[in-house]
Design a protein around this motif. Structure first.
Motif, PDB file in Angstrom:
ATOM      1  N   UNK A  30       0.812  -1.233   0.000  1.00  0.00           N
ATOM      2  CA  UNK A  30       0.000   0.000   0.000  1.00  0.00           C
ATOM      3  C   UNK A  30       0.834   1.267   0.000  1.00  0.00           C
ATOM      4  N   UNK A  31       2.082   1.145   0.441  1.00  0.00           N
ATOM      5  CA  UNK A  31       2.959   2.314   0.516  1.00  0.00           C
ATOM      6  C   UNK A  31       3.217   2.903  -0.868  1.00  0.00           C
ATOM      7  N   UNK A  32       3.180   2.058  -1.908  1.00  0.00           N
ATOM      8  CA  UNK A  32       3.377   2.526  -3.277  1.00  0.00           C
ATOM      9  C   UNK A  32       2.330   3.561  -3.659  1.00  0.00           C
ATOM     10  N   UNK A  33       1.099   3.364  -3.193  1.00  0.00           N
ATOM     11  CA  UNK A  33      -0.009   4.214  -3.613  1.00  0.00           C
ATOM     12  C   UNK A  33      -0.040   5.560  -2.891  1.00  0.00           C
ATOM     13  N   UNK A  34       0.685   5.683  -1.788  1.00  0.00           N
ATOM     14  CA  UNK A  34       0.613   6.921  -1.008  1.00  0.00           C
ATOM     15  C   UNK A  34       1.936   7.668  -0.943  1.00  0.00           C
ATOM     16  N   UNK A  35       3.012   7.066  -1.440  1.00  0.00           N
ATOM     17  CA  UNK A  35       4.336   7.677  -1.303  1.00  0.00           C
ATOM     18  C   UNK A  35       4.366   9.078  -1.906  1.00  0.00           C
ATOM     19  N   UNK A  36       3.841   9.241  -3.121  1.00  0.00           N
ATOM     20  CA  UNK A  36       3.872  10.548  -3.784  1.00  0.00           C
ATOM     21  C   UNK A  36       3.066  11.577  -3.004  1.00  0.00           C
ATOM     22  N   UNK A  37       1.912  11.165  -2.460  1.00  0.00           N
ATOM     23  CA  UNK A  37       1.072  12.107  -1.714  1.00  0.00           C
ATOM     24  C   UNK A  37       1.738  12.537  -0.414  1.00  0.00           C
ATOM     25  N   UNK A  38       2.526  11.642   0.202  1.00  0.00           N
ATOM     26  CA  UNK A  38       3.167  11.976   1.471  1.00  0.00           C
ATOM     27  C   UNK A  38       4.184  13.104   1.310  1.00  0.00           C
ATOM     28  N   UNK A  39       4.842  13.134   0.156  1.00  0.00           N
ATOM     29  CA  UNK A  39       5.858  14.158  -0.072  1.00  0.00           C
ATOM     30  C   UNK A  39       5.340  15.313  -0.912  1.00  0.00           C
ATOM     31  N   UNK A  40       4.356  15.015  -1.775  1.00  0.00           N
ATOM     32  CA  UNK A  40       3.851  16.068  -2.636  1.00  0.00           C
ATOM     33  C   UNK A  40       4.919  16.475  -3.619  1.00  0.00           C
ATOM     34  N   UNK A  41       4.822  16.053  -4.854  1.00  0.00           N
ATOM     35  CA  UNK A  41       5.905  16.287  -5.798  1.00  0.00           C
ATOM     36  C   UNK A  41       5.772  17.610  -6.504  1.00  0.00           C
ATOM     37  N   UNK A  42       5.355  17.578  -7.764  1.00  0.00           N
ATOM     38  CA  UNK A  42       5.231  18.799  -8.542  1.00  0.00           C
ATOM     39  C   UNK A  42       4.106  19.654  -7.986  1.00  0.00           C
ATOM     40  N   UNK A  43       4.176  20.941  -8.277  1.00  0.00           N
ATOM     41  CA  UNK A  43       3.156  21.857  -7.791  1.00  0.00           C
ATOM     42  C   UNK A  43       1.823  21.501  -8.425  1.00  0.00           C
ATOM     43  N   UNK A  44       0.849  21.048  -7.658  1.00  0.00           N
ATOM     44  CA  UNK A  44      -0.432  20.633  -8.227  1.00  0.00           C
ATOM     45  C   UNK A  44      -1.370  21.813  -8.414  1.00  0.00           C
ATOM     46  N   UNK A  45      -2.433  21.611  -9.183  1.00  0.00           N
ATOM     47  CA  UNK A  45      -3.439  22.656  -9.350  1.00  0.00           C
ATOM     48  C   UNK A  45      -4.144  22.941  -8.027  1.00  0.00           C
ATOM     49  N   UNK A  46      -4.314  21.899  -7.209  1.00  0.00           N
ATOM     50  CA  UNK A  46      -4.954  22.050  -5.904  1.00  0.00           C
ATOM     51  C   UNK A  46      -3.891  21.986  -4.814  1.00  0.00           C
ATOM     52  N   UNK A  47      -3.551  23.109  -4.160  1.00  0.00           N
ATOM     53  CA  UNK A  47      -2.484  23.111  -3.150  1.00  0.00           C
ATOM     54  C   UNK A  47      -2.766  22.186  -1.972  1.00  0.00           C
ATOM     55  N   UNK A  48      -4.042  21.877  -1.710  1.00  0.00           N
ATOM     56  CA  UNK A  48      -4.378  21.059  -0.549  1.00  0.00           C
ATOM     57  C   UNK A  48      -4.516  19.577  -0.905  1.00  0.00           C
TER      58      UNK A  48
END
Length: 595
Positions: free
Chosen positions: A278-296
């Protein structure tokens, strides 16, 4: 090590049918030429959907692309319009296009020597019957001529609508390719078996800043790289199967929309687990990579993950699944490995939890409690823009987070430098921007605390919010500066520029040269206050802060001390908005809250 891990990743994905089989790759094909048994063009299928920048092009499995630069080399059963039908674009070279088309036809003829598949014969008849004339008669011909898009074939009798290159007989013929006299058999350093050595490896695409046509992780393109008479990739023998496997896996991870990649500054970062985790699916969200359209974006993911050990939803602290993180950055014609980290999920999980704890700091009410990495890095850059982040800084920071080591020294320097440089900057609405913004304060706190913890120094760790027991002089000076600014704002409501705009940089580095001036100004500001109770409250606050400063102001503060000054200033400023007393009601509505 990296290539072996990618090779294993390919084998797992291939076993699950999630990646192109050996000898094939997924390619965007805008137009498909539908032909009948006699080789007549029935129609040209447009695989595109949507409009404008949101237009999506249909992807197909096709034989792996050949490697070419300026020479002529044709792909098998698919290629650009120049190769497939000999279409000359405006300003094109007819002689070169004729050679390209001849090379494409030669590959079809060679494949026909191994199979007489009905669909392949239809392609041959189409090519023999002047294909350019048939294509020019179609309404889509102008788009082909203008853009030179990729084309492939579909046999009209195939009800499954698969391209000719995926017909069973064609796939079987492709697997029967015999070694040529120029091929070299050697021991593959990746798979540990004898195989034909790949002279050139397929290109890697999707790395931000690298060539759009692709670049290489492994290449020897200059004489200086040769050794013992070995040229090109014969220096480090990697078999054809391994070269295909690792490049296909890496391109799959880097593809557009992949959930296994994130952009960290100039480092295109991919990650994967040895087995399903399950860690694969949340790793990117935990760090937040590129600047997304939605900051939150991702806040709920982080909140649920942090509470998972308590709720029992997922105990990653017990997950021993092997996890890989690879950071790649452009480097001329090659791709540089910025960082490479391997370990169990529980180790990565622990390091990320520590990172989130390190950056945790009192936040304004309108801010998210979980700061993504891109916002932390942007706070060190000119105008707070991600594109201005110092090269290498993002990759070095990412490495420190996932390895649990000290943050790079340049990170603290950049954050403090921006705090001093932006003392007079205003945002697009004309509002004064705080020197010590929320993400910048979080970053400074994290750097100082991790440095003190890992070096086992005597420095007191900084807390999330105002620490009344912290007697560090620099921290107290930061609090004092915030209190003096507050007094000025209370005495002069609506003032456009406070002492922060003029004096923050000097006060945080050379207190002795500035604070005597500020204290004299303070007396004038207090005299303007109408409320005696409010004046007494500020005098009491100043007296409490002075207890930790000493009789004399320091002449100079070093970099860590400037960081503690910034946190003291931030903590005290935020406290004015969270700890309101009856006597402070007039000052509580001031508009100098940090952003």
């Amino acid at each position: 090590m990296i290539l072996q891990s990618l090779n294993r990743c390919y084998e797992r994905l291939n076993a699950r049918g999630e990646i192109a089989p050996e000898g094939f790759e997924s390619k965007e094909i805008p137009f498909v030429l539908v032909i009948d048994a006699q080789g007549n063009l029935v129609q040209i299928d447009d695989t595109r959907s949507g409009a404008g920048k949101q237009r999506i092009v249909g992807a197909y499995l096709v034989p792996s692309a050949v490697k070419r630069s300026v020479g002529i080399a044709a792909n098998l059963l698919w290629d650009t319009a120049e190769y497939v039908v000999g279409l000359v674009r405006e300003g094109g070279n007819p002689v070169r296009v004729a050679d390209q088309h001849a090379a494409f036809r030669a590959r079809i003829a060679e494949l026909l020597s191994r199979t007489q598949d009905e669909g392949l014969l239809a392609v041959q008849r189409f090519l023999d019957a002047d294909p350019l004339v048939q294509v020019e008669a179609d309404p889509k011909a102008p788009e082909l001529r203008q853009g030179n898009p990729n084309l492939t074939f579909r046999y009209v009798e195939d009800v499954a609508s698969v391209p000719v290159c995926l017909r069973p007989a064609v796939i079987e013929a492709l697997s029967q390719t015999a070694p040529t006299d120029t091929e070299v058999q050697a021991f593959c350093l990746v798979r540990g078996e004898s195989d034909t050595t790949a002279r050139l490896h397929p290109p890697i695409k999707g790395v931000w800043g690298a060539r759009t046509s692709g670049a290489n992780v492994v290449s020897f393109n200059l004489d200086a790289f040769n050794s013992y008479g070995k040229t090109q990739s014969y220096n480090a023998p990697v078999g054809e199967r391994a070269a295909f496997a690792y490049t296909t896996a890496l391109n799959h991870l880097l593809r557009k929309g992949s959930r296994h990649r994130l952009q960290v500054g100039d480092a295109s970062t991919v990650f994967w687990a040895e087995e399903g985790s399950p860690f694969e699916d949340i790793f990117a969200a935990l760090l937040g990579g590129s600047e997304p359209d939605d900051p939150k974006r991702g806040i709920d993911v982080v909140r649920d993950w942090l509470s998972a050990p308590v709720t029992g939803a997922y105990r990653d602290v017990e997950d021993d699944t092997r996890f890989h993180v690879l950071g790649l950055a452009p480097n001329a014609a090659r791709i540089a490995v910025r960082f490479w980290q391997v370990g169990p999920v529980r180790e990565f999980s622990g390091h990320i939890r520590q990172h989130l704890a390190d950056i945790a700091i009192a936040a304004p009410s309108f801010e998210s409690p979980y700061l993504p990495l891109w916002r932390l890095l942007a706070s060190t850059a000119l105008k707070g823009e991600s594109k201005n982040v110092v090269p290498n800084l993002a990759g070095d920071t990412m490495r420190a987070i996932i390895a649990g080591t000290e943050y790079p020294a340049a990170l603290l320097q950049a954050a403090i430098r921006r705090a001093r440089a932006e003392q007079a900057r205003k945002d697009q609405n004309g509002k004064s921007v705080s020197n010590v913004s929320y993400p910048r304060a979080a970053l400074i706190k994290a750097c100082l605390n991790r440095q003190a913890r890992l070096r086992s120094t005597s420095d007191k760790e900084l807390l999330m919010s105002l620490d009344l027991e912290n007697r560090d002089p620099a921290y107290r000076l930061g609090r004092l500066f915030s209190a003096l600014e507050r007094i000025q704002s209370a005495a002069q409501p609506g003032i456009s520029a406070t002492i922060r705009e003029r004096y923050y940089g000097a006060a945080s580095s050379s207190p002795a040269s500035v604070f005597p001036i500020l204290l004299r100004l303070k007396n004038h500001h207090l005299a303007k206050l109408d409320s005696a109770a409010l004046k007494a409250w500020y005098e009491k606050l100043l007296g409490e802060i002075f207890l930790g400063i000493g009789p004399d102001f320091p002449r100079h503060l070093d970099l860590p001390a400037q960081g503690r000054f910034a946190i003291g200033y931030y903590h005290q400023t935020q406290d004015f908005f969270t700890r309101k007393s009856p006597t402070d009601s007039a000052a509580a509505n001031d508009s100098t809250q940090g952003d």
